[in-house]
Design an enzyme around this catalytic site. Structure first.
Site, mmCIF file in Angstrom:
data_model
loop_
_atom_site.group_PDB
_atom_site.id
_atom_site.type_symbol
_atom_site.label_atom_id
_atom_site.label_comp_id
_atom_site.label_asym_id
_atom_site.label_seq_id
_atom_site.Cartn_x
_atom_site.Cartn_y
_atom_site.Cartn_z
ATOM 1 N N ASP A 17 -9.234 32.723 -5.477
ATOM 2 C CA ASP A 17 -8.990 33.935 -4.700
ATOM 3 C C ASP A 17 -8.160 34.883 -5.561
ATOM 4 O O ASP A 17 -6.963 35.060 -5.354
ATOM 5 C CB ASP A 17 -8.247 33.570 -3.413
ATOM 6 C CG ASP A 17 -8.288 34.680 -2.380
ATOM 7 O OD1 ASP A 17 -8.998 35.673 -2.600
ATOM 8 O OD2 ASP A 17 -7.598 34.555 -1.354
ATOM 9 N N GLU A 95 -16.531 43.095 -2.152
ATOM 10 C CA GLU A 95 -16.338 43.564 -0.772
ATOM 11 C C GLU A 95 -16.796 45.002 -0.551
ATOM 12 O O GLU A 95 -16.545 45.890 -1.372
ATOM 13 C CB GLU A 95 -14.861 43.418 -0.385
ATOM 14 C CG GLU A 95 -14.603 43.622 1.085
ATOM 15 C CD GLU A 95 -13.475 42.735 1.589
ATOM 16 O OE1 GLU A 95 -13.086 42.918 2.763
ATOM 17 O OE2 GLU A 95 -12.998 41.863 0.852
ATOM 18 N N LYS A 131 -19.401 41.038 0.502
ATOM 19 C CA LYS A 131 -18.348 40.635 1.442
ATOM 20 C C LYS A 131 -18.165 41.721 2.502
ATOM 21 O O LYS A 131 -17.950 42.894 2.175
ATOM 22 C CB LYS A 131 -17.052 40.416 0.651
ATOM 23 C CG LYS A 131 -16.045 39.507 1.293
ATOM 24 C CD LYS A 131 -14.955 39.201 0.266
ATOM 25 C CE LYS A 131 -13.879 38.302 0.829
ATOM 26 N NZ LYS A 131 -12.792 38.108 -0.171
ATOM 27 N N THR A 155 -16.116 38.021 6.106
ATOM 28 C CA THR A 155 -14.698 37.748 5.939
ATOM 29 C C THR A 155 -13.895 38.179 7.165
ATOM 30 O O THR A 155 -14.439 38.738 8.115
ATOM 31 C CB THR A 155 -14.180 38.446 4.664
ATOM 32 O OG1 THR A 155 -12.840 38.015 4.392
ATOM 33 C CG2 THR A 155 -14.212 39.964 4.800
ATOM 34 N N PHE A 177 -10.047 32.607 8.124
ATOM 35 C CA PHE A 177 -8.708 32.719 7.559
ATOM 36 C C PHE A 177 -7.760 31.732 8.227
ATOM 37 O O PHE A 177 -7.611 31.733 9.448
ATOM 38 C CB PHE A 177 -8.186 34.145 7.735
ATOM 39 C CG PHE A 177 -8.719 35.110 6.701
ATOM 40 C CD1 PHE A 177 -10.014 35.017 6.231
ATOM 41 C CD2 PHE A 177 -7.922 36.124 6.205
ATOM 42 C CE1 PHE A 177 -10.505 35.901 5.275
ATOM 43 C CE2 PHE A 177 -8.400 37.011 5.252
ATOM 44 C CZ PHE A 177 -9.684 36.909 4.787
#
Length: 317
Positions: A17, A95, A131, A155, A177
């Site tokens: 990440d 993203e 994303k 996400t 998450f």
């Protein structure tokens, strides 16, 4: 004794990440993922500033009426993504602008723009995941993109409703998450005991994983946003886990045995009737934590995108 990081790699695909290429060399993950916050962090480091300048110069040369800085931001995301691809053998997630989170067709168009930019760089786009925030509109964008052969990483997943809707839209991968769920519970229930298996973020990912496997969904579950290595080890066996360099380093320094916690179901049951938009929105409305954290995450990514564009604008002048 083998480190917990190496043990984890035998049962889970480890994803970095980060946008830091040096961290990728050190930990050798399978995949990499970024977001606007990580791109902004990278651009604040002098060693990556040349990529921003390259993106700006490219954007200036384009014969377009679009916003030059936004075009440069897209190019920067692709340039960093290309560098990440050279450091990992697997996939890289890039993203879509969080400000498009409630517009299905603009999300689709932005995704196609990013894919086109990768193609111009000569990149094998089968290694790219687009994303997208897991709003209803984002999930429908993913449904369209997946049908056209563009794989998506959904996400900011905080609820079972989000996860289920993503799977029903045939999303390639979701990022539930963990740490941000824990943050909310600690802030709203300070007296609670959320250690290890009682961690609500861990429990959420386990429930999603078990549901996907028992109902035959192919969507990959990639736990994200960890606060400590206990959350990571509690999810050993999850399809994928995306982990920050600091926690990768901590795992590499521990050599106690790691026990697999998640395993695919042996029996598959028929899938339930798909969620409608009404069902999805009502379930999100009833889940205060998920609604608040989703909105907060989108706002933060949008703010970081704006700061990134401001930085690029400054470099352009």
């Amino acid at each position: 004794m083998t480190s917990q990081l190496e043990q984890l790699k035998t049962m889970t695909t480890v994803v970095a990440d980060t946008g830091d290429f040096e961290a990728l060399k050190k930990y050798q993950p399978q995949d990499a993922t970024t977001n606007p916050s990580l791109l902004l962090k990278a651009m604040k480091l002098e060693k990556y500033r040349s990529l921003g300048l390259e993106a700006i110069e490219w954007a200036k040369q384009q014969n377009t009426t679009g916003d030059m800085v936004k075009i440069a931001a897209d190019k920067l995301a692709v340039l960093i993504g290309e560098k990440l691809l050279s450091q990992v053998p697997g996939l890289v997630s890039t993203e879509v602008d969080a400000r498009l989170s409630f517009n299905t067709m603009e999300t689709v168009e932005k995704a196609k723009t990013l894919i086109s930019l990768y193609e111009e760089q000569g990149v094998d786009t089968s290694r790219i995941l687009i994303k997208i925030a897991a709003t209803w509109e984002g999930i429908q964008a993913a449904r369209i993109l997946e049908s056209q052969g563009i794989h998506c990483n959904l996400t900011l997943v905080f609820s079972f409703a989000q996860a289920r809707a993503c799977a029903e839209a045939s999303s390639y991968l979701i990022s539930p998450f963990v740490g941000r769920i824990l943050d909310w519970y600690k802030a709203n229930h300070p007296e609670g005991d959320f250690e290890k298996e009682r961690d609500p973020g861990v429990k959420s990912v386990k429930a999603i994983y078990d549901y996907f496997k028992s109902h035959g969904f192919s969507t990959i579950v990639m736990g994200a946003s960890f606060r400590n290595i206990d959350e990571i080890t509690a999810l050993a066996g999850c399809d994928r886990l995306t982990i920050s360099p600091a926690l990768l380093d901590e795992l590499a320094g521990v050599d106690t045995p790691l026990v697999r916690q998640l395993s695919p179901a042996t029996d598959v049951v028929p899938q339930d009737k798909a969620l409608t938009e009404h069902d999805f929105r009502w379930q999100m409305n009833e889940d205060r934590m998920a609604s608040e954290k989703l909105s907060e995450g989108i706002r933060q990514f949008a703010l970081d995108q704006e700061e990134l564009e401001s930085l690029l604008s400054h470099l352009a002048n």
